[in-house]
Design a protein around this motif. Sequence first.
Motif, PDB file in Angstrom:
ATOM      1  N   LEU A 119       0.823  -1.207   0.000  1.00  0.00           N
ATOM      2  CA  LEU A 119       0.000   0.000   0.000  1.00  0.00           C
ATOM      3  C   LEU A 119       0.859   1.259   0.000  1.00  0.00           C
ATOM      4  O   LEU A 119       0.538   2.238  -0.665  1.00  0.00           O
ATOM      5  N   GLY A 120       1.949   1.230   0.748  1.00  0.00           N
ATOM      6  CA  GLY A 120       2.791   2.416   0.892  1.00  0.00           C
ATOM      7  C   GLY A 120       3.819   2.554  -0.218  1.00  0.00           C
ATOM      8  O   GLY A 120       3.610   3.267  -1.198  1.00  0.00           O
ATOM      9  N   ARG A 121       4.921   1.834  -0.040  1.00  0.00           N
ATOM     10  CA  ARG A 121       6.035   2.001  -0.976  1.00  0.00           C
ATOM     11  C   ARG A 121       5.662   1.644  -2.413  1.00  0.00           C
ATOM     12  O   ARG A 121       6.205   2.195  -3.354  1.00  0.00           O
ATOM     13  N   LYS A 122       4.749   0.712  -2.589  1.00  0.00           N
ATOM     14  CA  LYS A 122       4.379   0.320  -3.958  1.00  0.00           C
ATOM     15  C   LYS A 122       3.070   0.947  -4.414  1.00  0.00           C
ATOM     16  O   LYS A 122       2.720   0.835  -5.578  1.00  0.00           O
ATOM     17  N   GLY A 123       2.351   1.568  -3.488  1.00  0.00           N
ATOM     18  CA  GLY A 123       1.037   2.075  -3.869  1.00  0.00           C
ATOM     19  C   GLY A 123       0.801   3.545  -3.578  1.00  0.00           C
ATOM     20  O   GLY A 123      -0.195   4.100  -4.006  1.00  0.00           O
ATOM     21  N   GLY A 124       1.723   4.154  -2.867  1.00  0.00           N
ATOM     22  CA  GLY A 124       1.595   5.593  -2.602  1.00  0.00           C
ATOM     23  C   GLY A 124       0.538   5.958  -1.577  1.00  0.00           C
ATOM     24  O   GLY A 124       0.162   7.117  -1.455  1.00  0.00           O
ATOM     25  N   ILE A 125       0.033   4.959  -0.834  1.00  0.00           N
ATOM     26  CA  ILE A 125      -0.966   5.268   0.198  1.00  0.00           C
ATOM     27  C   ILE A 125      -0.248   5.416   1.539  1.00  0.00           C
ATOM     28  O   ILE A 125       0.034   4.434   2.220  1.00  0.00           O
ATOM     29  N   PHE A 126       0.075   6.643   1.864  1.00  0.00           N
ATOM     30  CA  PHE A 126       0.798   6.927   3.118  1.00  0.00           C
ATOM     31  C   PHE A 126      -0.068   7.726   4.091  1.00  0.00           C
ATOM     32  O   PHE A 126      -0.141   7.413   5.270  1.00  0.00           O
ATOM     33  N   GLU A 127      -0.685   8.767   3.577  1.00  0.00           N
ATOM     34  CA  GLU A 127      -1.370   9.712   4.472  1.00  0.00           C
ATOM     35  C   GLU A 127      -2.810   9.319   4.777  1.00  0.00           C
ATOM     36  O   GLU A 127      -3.328   9.662   5.843  1.00  0.00           O
ATOM     37  N   GLU A 128      -3.451   8.624   3.844  1.00  0.00           N
ATOM     38  CA  GLU A 128      -4.868   8.283   4.020  1.00  0.00           C
ATOM     39  C   GLU A 128      -5.114   7.517   5.322  1.00  0.00           C
ATOM     40  O   GLU A 128      -5.981   7.911   6.117  1.00  0.00           O
ATOM     41  N   PRO A 129      -4.376   6.418   5.586  1.00  0.00           N
ATOM     42  CA  PRO A 129      -4.623   5.712   6.844  1.00  0.00           C
ATOM     43  C   PRO A 129      -4.293   6.568   8.061  1.00  0.00           C
ATOM     44  O   PRO A 129      -4.984   6.505   9.086  1.00  0.00           O
ATOM     45  N   ARG A 130      -3.275   7.382   7.950  1.00  0.00           N
ATOM     46  CA  ARG A 130      -2.854   8.211   9.096  1.00  0.00           C
ATOM     47  C   ARG A 130      -3.931   9.229   9.460  1.00  0.00           C
ATOM     48  O   ARG A 130      -4.168   9.503  10.636  1.00  0.00           O
ATOM     49  N   ARG A 131      -4.580   9.793   8.446  1.00  0.00           N
ATOM     50  CA  ARG A 131      -5.643  10.778   8.733  1.00  0.00           C
ATOM     51  C   ARG A 131      -6.796  10.099   9.462  1.00  0.00           C
ATOM     52  O   ARG A 131      -7.345  10.662  10.412  1.00  0.00           O
ATOM     53  N   VAL A 132      -7.146   8.873   9.030  1.00  0.00           N
ATOM     54  CA  VAL A 132      -8.254   8.169   9.679  1.00  0.00           C
ATOM     55  C   VAL A 132      -7.850   7.795  11.108  1.00  0.00           C
ATOM     56  O   VAL A 132      -8.625   7.991  12.059  1.00  0.00           O
ATOM     57  N   ILE A 133      -6.637   7.302  11.268  1.00  0.00           N
ATOM     58  CA  ILE A 133      -6.198   6.870  12.609  1.00  0.00           C
ATOM     59  C   ILE A 133      -6.135   8.068  13.557  1.00  0.00           C
ATOM     60  O   ILE A 133      -6.555   7.975  14.719  1.00  0.00           O
TER      61      ILE A 133
END
Lengths: 425, 205
Positions: free
Chosen positions: A320-334
């Motif tokens: 999700l992160g290094r290969k998918g660029g999803i870094f901030e989305e989970p952090r905002r929800v958490i």
Amino acid sequence: MNSPTKTKQNKLIIAKEMLGNLVDRRVLTALEVCVRCGICTESCHYYQSNPKIEHTPYYRAELVRRLYRRFFDPVGRVFPQWFGAGETTEDLLSKLAETAFSSCTLCQRCTLACPFGVETAEIMRITRSVATATGNAPDILVELANAAIAKEENAELFRDIYLDQIKDLEKEVQDILGSSKARIPVGEKGARMLYVPLAGAHTIVPQAVLFNIAQESWTLGMFEASNYAVFLADGVKAKHIAERITKEAEQVKAKEIIIAECGHAYTTMRWDVPKWRGSPLPFKVRSIIEVLDEYVREGRLHLDSAQNSQPTTYHDSCNLGRKGGIFEEPRRVIRAAASDYREMTPNRLHSYCCGGGSGLVAVEEWADIRLQAGKLKAEQIRQTGAKIVVTSCDNCRHQIKELSERHDLGIEVTSVSELAVKSLA
Amino acid sequence: MVTAGLALAGAAILVAGTVTIMVAIQRRPYQAEIAPTKGSPGQGVLYAFTLGMAPWAKESARRHWVAYLRGIVFHIIIFVGGLFLIASPWLTEFPSLLRVSLAALFALGAALTFAGFGMRLSDPALRRLSTPDDYFALALVTLFLASGAASAAQIEFLPAFWAISGITMAYVPFGKLRHFLYFFYERAFLGLVFGSRGVLKWKHE
């Protein structure tokens, strides 16, 4: 019947042919650009947890590089020793297979550490393909991939059982929400979103709760998102398994496919399937994490961080992160769902793999290898002082739970969706 | 005259070899990202060739700063050495200060390259994985820079510099020295893939 000698020769011929065919521009470049400088050494969680040469990224890639040069390089074919290449034997193929499957989780951390950007994961991916074609892949991964295909071929056999199970889960959702109107629709035509879960109620119930609260137009998929053929790097089977989902999305006329909290399933559907098809998908593909983030930002989901006051940290799934660029989305929800959020160091782009990726958690005989490789992650978690570890990948979740038991971390491992449900205002 | 011919022959092999390698790369299939992008491939490529290579962007560079710095400096010196080779027929017209400076620079480069032997031999892992190709390439580049330093200082060494340059250039397409070409491809692929996916960008939140 083939004699053992002939079978061995055939395997070598298959390996050579496959290697020749699978080496595309990216892999060729990754094979040729490495100068064996050793700068990538400590970037690998295997090496960090157990420092030995076999755990360095360049060692793994070098095994394949030498084989490739012996087969295809003009100098290597005549003078293999010049490039350090030895005899090509079945033992070498077995060693390569074991290296590709058990000593590398294709996390790509070493790529970013390398001054050139050598994509060792791409080299290991084609090595997995060769291993699969020559019968050297782990049996359990082959069985799981075959089972997924068989499930589609016999969909009618399990459909009623599945619908019954979902009815039970729907009751759970209604209990949580205190509303008999809450639903888990399956195969509902015209739904905007097709949500594709994993095998397990924890990837259906919390998400159904959140979809109902957000009043989403959605329907649950019949098939699970995981694709074990991806771990085998078996392109034909992987495409077949992924098509179960795209066909279903077409049938219900969904506008979006939403993938459960699963790293490889997201990367496969979001980035790989269009390449396999040769054209973009006719619908948007998102992770459930991106959807939840959108709900929170749009005010469709109200979370109360006071509901979760325990120290909480997030483990970035490599897919999700290094290969998918999803870094901030989970952090905002958490951050919206937990009042004491702490980062691991390093994180995001430079996060270490937990050790459970790329199919390792499914192979029981490699449990010790992956748990040792996860030692570094366990230490990172301990340093945060967190009591809750959130991760948006089921493989990571499984691995971190086992790491917690082995290293006595005393943590609860949960998903972003589950955390969000716990913090509903 | 003979050594100048050697240098020219080496250059011709280098060019022909480079073109052959590029054709071979292009003949291989390439699967570009087809899915709608999450980031910018162009920004990814730009990042890969600039900030993505900055030592402070890499934990590995901070950890291996001597090796990383050595690599950057001697590669720059090799590039200058290539320019010097092209200009060397007019060496007599170089100002003496420039010649002395170049001699010092190439001597530093030769020393840094020669240090590669020490780094390979002293590290058990690198020693185990190093091949004859690695050592031969190191020897050639060390000699190339050492002879460049000698000829910048004393014009009598120019024929030796040309001869060594010819051999070095001729070897490039056949051994590890060809990584110079693949470097550009690798960084570009890295930027394209990770840029499209929104992974490599100037600034994360």
